[in-house]
Scaffold this active site. Sequence first.
Site, PDB file in Angstrom:
ATOM      1  N   ASP A  26      -4.389   3.962  -8.816  1.00  0.00           N
ATOM      2  CA  ASP A  26      -3.806   3.052  -9.792  1.00  0.00           C
ATOM      3  C   ASP A  26      -3.770   3.606 -11.206  1.00  0.00           C
ATOM      4  O   ASP A  26      -3.009   3.116 -12.041  1.00  0.00           O
ATOM      5  CB  ASP A  26      -4.544   1.720  -9.750  1.00  0.00           C
ATOM      6  CG  ASP A  26      -4.290   0.986  -8.439  1.00  0.00           C
ATOM      7  OD1 ASP A  26      -3.116   0.844  -8.081  1.00  0.00           O
ATOM      8  OD2 ASP A  26      -5.255   0.588  -7.767  1.00  0.00           O
TER       9      ASP A  26
ATOM     10  N   TYR B  38      -2.539  -7.056  -7.200  1.00  0.00           N
ATOM     11  CA  TYR B  38      -3.933  -7.079  -7.655  1.00  0.00           C
ATOM     12  C   TYR B  38      -4.046  -7.089  -9.173  1.00  0.00           C
ATOM     13  O   TYR B  38      -3.200  -6.541  -9.891  1.00  0.00           O
ATOM     14  CB  TYR B  38      -4.694  -5.850  -7.139  1.00  0.00           C
ATOM     15  CG  TYR B  38      -5.515  -6.113  -5.899  1.00  0.00           C
ATOM     16  CD1 TYR B  38      -6.606  -6.971  -5.923  1.00  0.00           C
ATOM     17  CD2 TYR B  38      -5.206  -5.497  -4.702  1.00  0.00           C
ATOM     18  CE1 TYR B  38      -7.363  -7.205  -4.794  1.00  0.00           C
ATOM     19  CE2 TYR B  38      -5.956  -5.724  -3.547  1.00  0.00           C
ATOM     20  CZ  TYR B  38      -7.041  -6.591  -3.603  1.00  0.00           C
ATOM     21  OH  TYR B  38      -7.787  -6.825  -2.481  1.00  0.00           O
TER      22      TYR B  38
END
Length: 680
Positions: free
Chosen positions: A325, A409
């Site tokens: 990420d 998320y």
Amino acid sequence: MASVHPHPLKQLSVDETNVARDYTLKLHEGAVLEFREIFLEEPPKAELIKFLDLEHSGQLSDSSPRPPRLAKVQYDVIGEGNKVPVFHESVIDLRTGDRISHEVISSDYQAALTIHEFMTFIDVCQKSPLYQSKVAKLRLPEGFEVVIEPWPYGGMDATEERRRYFQGLLFAQDKRSGNPDSNFYAFPLPLIPIMDWAKKEIVKVLELATGGKGDSLTARTEKANVIDHCKASEYIPELLPEGPREGLKPLHVVQPDGPSFTVTDDNLVEWQNWRMRLSFNTREGAVLHDVTYQGRPIIHRLSLSEMTVPYADPREPYHRKQAFDFGDGGAGNCANNLTLGCDCLGVIRYFDGVTTGPDGTGEVAKNVVCLHEQDNGIGWKHTNWRTGRAVVTRRRELVFQFIITLANYEYAFYYILDQAGAITVQVRATGIVSVVNIDEGKQSQYGKIVSPGALAQNHQHIFCVRIDPSIDGHKNTVVQEESLPVPMNPETNPMGNYYEVVQTPIKTSAGIDADPSRHRLFKIQNRNKLNPVSGTPVGYKIVPPATQLLLADPNCIQSKRAEFAKHHLWVTKHKDNEFYAGGRFTLQSTRESEGLGDAAARGENVEDEDIVVWSSFGLTHNPRVEDWPVMPVEMLELHITPSDFFTKNPAIDVPSNKDLVSKLANGCCEKQELPVRSSL
């Protein structure tokens, strides 16, 4: 530019970003450029330390030598016809316009994703006859529309051609409510479109297996109407079937006299003996620099370095479902614009970031970091039972916070400093678990059914924090400390109650694992300076969170591209620009390159050297129904605590003031007379 002499640790301003863009364009006259990132290239550490020493000594003046002000520029040079764009990385001196370095990045690596590429992917999908024909076969109910969720294309298979690919997860959104925030994740669709970036073409649409236990890895078992068995699962207040709960009364954080921290020079923060600088960049998000307490250096640079999220469903193509990420898209690019009274409470100071548009123009990202104080219970307390007097202080903390959203998320990151000289790095994971379609009535060994038709796959979240220490200087050593039992013996342990504290210096760069059974912790020490009370080296200790490490087989691509996730703690020798645990380029990688594995493999001496300490920890997330539709936060913490650094509790002088705003609750306790046994 914003200032004649911006501090070397200030992030690039919008004006500086635009200057770097213009210099880069002049270097490629006649070519078409598409910019990816422009951010501060931090000065070489040796030069930066000289500047900081002048600053701390009070001898800094306008005529003092300063490190060069550099910008790192990442961009594509677009060729004619169908030629593949070539990825370049240049470092530009903003004062002179000179190009300090230039690299044409090998086609073995892929640049990080950008938001405008996501939008291009969605546009290409919608124009693709192949994509449209596959979607048409799904027979969605009236009122539903397809939502395309771009996802990084994970580690490439050995048989795949080395090209830049995009993939997307598909969902259906019920538009009948008229609310654009209706939860589409409740309706997963068993298709994944894949785009060739150079061609701007959907080259395939994978049809996904939807089976459960007892079905093969490739079995196609779904019904024609693939979401008929799915069920709406809303989370926004106005769509909750029963509405928000009642009876919750306001709880306010009130600071009538304002905060106890000060911010000067845009990014210099001072609070309760602490002094540090804050910067923000598109890859790491918020970074703390030059952290000192009572004027003594503790940490040169503190950052979130990387995280990886590998999924454990072995069915094609989920073995490629592994996000990095920070490296794949940049934490800073995904940072939330924080909202007053929601993400942070109390008296808040916000900091903006700067991102880069596709034409290289700097853009302000508002309120990406918030700074505030919070109460975290008792700081220290003692009651003299003879007199009944209790002295108690509250644990006041200074919090730097930023939150990123990556598709489904959310991750909230915190640097928390307390009045006793300790630092906590906290990570909170929340948001919506990633789900795929599963046949009605089936169960799966690959995850948990969290809503009808929605399988939340098992996965891990593994983070890595980078600590560049400066414990009373830049020559530090990591010492492993263990508390071990000693067999009963007449010479040293006649009654069997003694245990031994064993300290072992880490001599060469390596990765080491936590071991709670041995109370294994690590002390970063300056062995050239002894504590005058204990006679031992001054230091700070780290107890690595003993969380589960990467579970993927060591021989698989998921594992090879995330070496940093295989040990809890790493010690390496400092090297300029070695910031990223997973390597410079993670997108579509097949192995970790220039990451922690390579750094440790150098086998360099790390005793009494300029070292870097890395802590990897994570969450093995086997979902539960309570994670749906939005999961309560899962929290992880790394503690960096003084160990013989001070000569006493540094918070012993914190005032033990009574909070006069506190009052008894209404109810049975209101009339109860409490005995007076202690006072402040």
